[in-house]
Design a protein around this motif. Structure first.
Motif: not given
Length: 255
Positions: A33, A89, A95, A106-107, A111, A117, A251
């Motif tokens: 990102v 991610v 960030w 969104k992550a 994921l 993340l 996640r």
């Protein structure tokens, strides 16, 4: 922003960070990102990862593509994953430009369960002569700028205090992850390392930093000349202390 200068001069990330992201299993599929010119993405690719970059600045994205990183132009909040899923991610030096809740949501969406993340930043502490020269010249070049006071403060901080200044950023990122849901409790990582700069190498990087990008050319030249003299007085090079700080969360599995 001069994308080629940014890519040429900005520091890379420590191998220990890349290894921690990649882990000991199969190299993951990574979404980067705010990938910029692909600095972190190329390090991850060298470690065996497949990487897709998302970058809102078209100039940065174009250079990332030329350097071999598949990159889509968008903010992550508005980017369409089109059903794609990832094992990690990441966001290097980016960030804080992302909505912390929307970005984490969104992550979580893209994921796979167990994926991470990881948002990270390089924090640098110049030697006192270099920092003092920068602060003094910046005040002279832009006395009315609110950044002049910040430059003065930065010049007098210790490495610990500089890291503390990032704790607000880390805290916002962690809070966004918690509020988005779907993640384990965020944890912080800290990796200390050093890099030696010649006078020319440091003066090449300085114009990519936020405080200088906002100065007119003449004022910028004044600051660079003062910093150059300080580095010359140190023998023409110096060692920069860096700390890479990160916030990471895993996640959770699907319910």
């Amino acid at each position: 922003m001069d994308a080629e200068r940014y890519d040429r001069t900005r520091p890379r990330y420590p191998d220990a960070l890349i290894h921690r992201i990649v882990g000991d299993g199969s190299p993951p599929a990574v979404l980067d990102v705010g990938c910029g010119t692909g600095i972190a993405a190329r390090q991850l690719r060298a470690a065996g990862c497949s990487v897709l970059g998302v970058e809102p600045d078209g100039r940065m994205a174009e250079l990332a593509r030329r350097l071999g990183v598949e990159t889509e132009v968008a903010t992550v909040e508005e980017w369409d994953p089109a059903g794609r899923r990832f094992d990690a991610v990441v966001a290097g030096q980016a960030w804080h430009w992302v909505d912390p809740v929307a970005g984490a949501a969104k992550a979580a969406r893209v994921l796979r369960p167990g994926g991470r993340l990881v948002a990270f930043w390089n924090v640098h502490e110049p030697p006192a002569p270099v920092a003092d020269a920068f602060a003094t010249a910046y005040r002279e070049a832009a006395p009315d700028s609110p950044l002049a006071a910040r430059a003065t403060t930065t010049a007098t901080t210790t490495a610990t205090a500089t890291e503390d200044a990032y704790r607000l950023i880390l805290g916002k990122a962690a809070d966004g992850i918690r509020r988005a849901g779907g993640f384990t409790e965020p944890e912080e990582w800290r990796l200390a390392w050093e890099c030696t700069y010649t006078r020319d190498a440091w003066l090449d990087q300085l114009p990519t930093q936020g405080a200088l990008t906002r100065l007119p050319a003449e004022a910028q030249s004044h600051v660079l000349a003062a910093v150059g003299r300080a580095v010359d007085a140190m023998g023409g090079s110096f060692t920069m202390r860096y700390v890479t700080v990160a916030v990471a969360a895993e996640r959770r599995g699907e319910a």
